[in-house]
Design a protein around this motif. Structure first.
Motif, PDB file in Angstrom:
ATOM      1  N   SER A 177       0.855  -1.197   0.000  1.00  0.00           N
ATOM      2  CA  SER A 177       0.000   0.000   0.000  1.00  0.00           C
ATOM      3  C   SER A 177       0.882   1.235   0.000  1.00  0.00           C
ATOM      4  N   ARG A 184      -3.343   4.095  -5.608  1.00  0.00           N
ATOM      5  CA  ARG A 184      -3.463   2.750  -5.039  1.00  0.00           C
ATOM      6  C   ARG A 184      -4.538   1.931  -5.754  1.00  0.00           C
ATOM      7  N   LEU A 188      -3.605  -1.468  -7.691  1.00  0.00           N
ATOM      8  CA  LEU A 188      -4.241  -2.723  -7.303  1.00  0.00           C
ATOM      9  C   LEU A 188      -4.733  -3.476  -8.544  1.00  0.00           C
ATOM     10  N   VAL A 204      -2.722  -8.459  -0.325  1.00  0.00           N
ATOM     11  CA  VAL A 204      -2.748  -7.002  -0.253  1.00  0.00           C
ATOM     12  C   VAL A 204      -2.316  -6.514   1.119  1.00  0.00           C
ATOM     13  N   ARG A 206      -2.337  -4.178   4.102  1.00  0.00           N
ATOM     14  CA  ARG A 206      -3.465  -3.416   4.626  1.00  0.00           C
ATOM     15  C   ARG A 206      -3.212  -1.916   4.642  1.00  0.00           C
ATOM     16  N   ILE A 210      -6.913   0.029   3.970  1.00  0.00           N
ATOM     17  CA  ILE A 210      -7.468  -0.803   2.895  1.00  0.00           C
ATOM     18  C   ILE A 210      -8.731  -1.548   3.333  1.00  0.00           C
ATOM     19  N   TRP A 466     -12.937   8.208  -1.956  1.00  0.00           N
ATOM     20  CA  TRP A 466     -13.409   7.012  -2.639  1.00  0.00           C
ATOM     21  C   TRP A 466     -14.878   7.171  -3.025  1.00  0.00           C
TER      22      TRP A 466
END
Length: 565
Positions: A177, A184, A188, A204, A206, A210, A466
């Motif tokens: 990360s 990111r 990903l 992944v 964290r 995340i 987001w």
């Protein structure tokens, strides 16, 4: 006395007659009531029979139409027709044409199966081969994921630092990360595609948040790197100078090119913006054949490097089968892999219903200014408005007295602005508040947040970011800023070809102010310019028709569907 008795008898006779009359009246009332009830019941039965006969006739005549009618009635019961009046996709297509796996718990991740409620399905149809490979990957992840027998066995070599000369039944790619949220998200997707191409299990890191932002995408087994992973404390310290980096190993001993070369238990891949020519050899076929033998690859990157994977000849056939339409890569991978958690979905859901759901058209404007001053800047505002007006995204103002248009006939446009500054949305809102439009349209301008500056490590800041990327992906038309990964994510998830605001020079709005994107794909900002076969520098944007230079960054690379050009 006789008169008194006669009067009393007369009175009793009258009372008896009155009582008899009242009884007769009550009987008549009851009889009438019963008759009315019979008539009402008869009418209800008739209506029910007619309704059943109509439904049967619809079903016998057109079963699909009957299903649609029943769906509409169900929507009316739940109230969805008021919440989502402009939905144009079938909300029952929860699996996005087979892209998503069935059977995952809906309550734990509402966004996974609810995205089509907002009318935002896929812009293209995924290939059957992509769907098949995703199901195969899910099987691999379940067999080799954290704490499985294969995982534990492979971990022994990593803990002991043993050489990995014996092939492993499970190989892994650990994603670190790193960088801002837009970067990111793009990396990903890049790491996941590389994992599919090389049959590795993606795990992944964290980071700070995340699990707070993204649901688990795979059935039954987590994609999160376990907290007890042996080298977790080293992840953030890996950089270009790390002796475990692929580039440094290449410089020092050129591992794997001879039969006696040792294969390390893990290799660090430094693919960030500051990587050098040795690191960039990762994109060469001969290096991929060597890396395939390493059980653990640790990757740090802030680049959407997928366009350069399309230039690796050993991946060419597989990628062509996965993505016959080359400009759909992030659209499919993003919609498969990246689902907002319930906390983020709540932000998206509430904002959409409050400010966007009832608009006839939704326009997204994403503003990112790469300037040391906070802004807002007048030249940026001028550029936004110039682009929106010239491209007919927003109407001109009415210079004369407005005509009276009945409210029910007015069309509404909602403008969703995302920016660290509130100045741009306020200026646009004031402009359309003070004057009417030449088309009679009503313009509503909204901005979910204005954080002032980027705060990458704050949970709520990243939740809002987001949510705003996702809200932008739900618009009908989109304007984005050059170089911004925030805008790339929105356009890719939404399947939108945006109008890109050209980067201003010397604080002057460019002319033309914007241009239409060639595709909905993000841009790879720092690609290699190297011909691996001939070992010379080359223009990697001119090797194949589906990898071209970006509109907003002349040296960047992006995927396009060459059949449409």
């Amino acid at each position: 006395m006789k008169r008194f008795r006669r009067a009393a008898n007369d009175y009793q006779q009258k009372q008896t007659k009155n009582t008899q009359n009242e009884a007769v009246l009550r009987f008549e009332e009851v009889r009438c009531g019963i008759d009315m009830m019979k008539i009402t019941g008869f009418l209800i039965v008739c209506l029910m029979v007619l309704s059943v006969m109509f439904s049967l006739s619809v079903i016998l005549k057109n079963p699909s139409e009957a299903s649609r009618v029943l769906d509409v009635q169900s929507d009316k019961v739940t109230g969805f027709e008021n919440d989502f009046p402009n939905a144009y996709e079938d909300p029952k297509d929860k699996l996005l044409g087979g892209l998503l796996p069935p059977g995952l718990d809906e309550k734990s991740c509402l966004s996974r199966y609810q995205s089509t409620i907002y009318g935002r399905g896929l812009s293209h149809q995924p290939s059957p081969y992509l769907i098949s490979r995703l199901r195969s990957y899910e099987t691999l992840h379940k067999r080799c994921g954290p704490y499985t027998e294969s995982y534990n066995r492979t971990l022994v070599k990593l803990k002991s630092g043993q050489e990995a000369n014996d092939p492993s039944d499970c190989n892994y790619l650990v994603w670190i990360s790193y960088s801002g949220l837009g970067n990111r998200i793009l990396t990903l997707a890049s790491a996941f595609l590389y994992a599919i191409l090389t049959s590795r299990v993606l795990l992944v890191d964290r980071g700070a948040d995340i699990p707070d932002l993204f649901c688990e995408p795979f059935p039954d087994v987590s994609w999160l790197l376990p907290l007890d992973f042996p080298i977790t404390n080293q992840l953030n310290s890996f950089d270009q100078r790390s002796p475990e980096s692929h580039g440094n190993i290449m410089k020092n001993n050129n591992f794997g090119n001879s039969s006696g070369s040792a294969i390390p238990s893990f290799v660090y891949l430094h693919l960030a913006h500051d990587y050098d020519d040795s690191d960039k050899l990762f994109f060469c076929d001969q290096e991929q054949s060597v890396l395939q033998k390493v059980p653990w690859l640790i990757m740090k990157t802030d680049n959407y490097f997928i366009p350069s994977l399309f230039l690796i000849s050993s991946f060419e056939q597989e990628l062509s089968q996965l993505f016959p339409e080359k400009d759909t890569v992030f659209h499919f991978l993003g919609r498969y892999l990246l689902h907002p958690t319930n906390s983020v979905w709540g932000l998206i859901n509430r904002y959409y219903q409050a400010y966007m759901a009832r608009a006839d058209e939704k326009i997204g404007i994403q503003v990112r200014v790469f300037d040391s001053d906070p802004g807002p800047f007048q030249h940026v505002l001028d550029q936004i408005l110039d682009c929106a007006l010239k491209e007919d995204l927003l109407p001109n103002l009415n210079q004369e007295e407005p005509s009276i248009i009945p409210f029910r006939n007015r069309k509404t446009k909602t403008v969703l602005v995302t920016s660290l500054s509130s100045g741009y949305s306020e200026a646009i809102r004031d402009k359309y508040w003070k004057s009417s439009t030449s088309t009679g349209e009503v313009i509503a301008v909204h901005q979910p947040s204005h954080e002032g500056y980027q705060q990458t490590e704050k949970h709520m800041h990243n939740r809002k970011a987001w949510a705003e990327m996702y809200l932008l992906s739900l618009t009908d038309k989109l304007v984005t800023s050059s170089w911004s990964t925030f805008g790339y994510v929105a356009q890719g998830l939404g399947g939108l070809k945006p109008w890109i605001l050209d980067k201003p020079e010397n604080r002057t709005a460019p002319n033309p102010p914007c241009r239409r994107a060639m595709s909905m794909e993000p841009c790879f900002h720092a690609p290699p310019f190297y011909d691996c076969k001939n070992k010379v520098g080359t223009d990697t944007g001119a090797l194949v028709p589906h990898v071209r230079h970006c509109e907003d960054m002349s040296w960047g690379l992006k995927l396009v569907d060459h059949d449409s050009w």
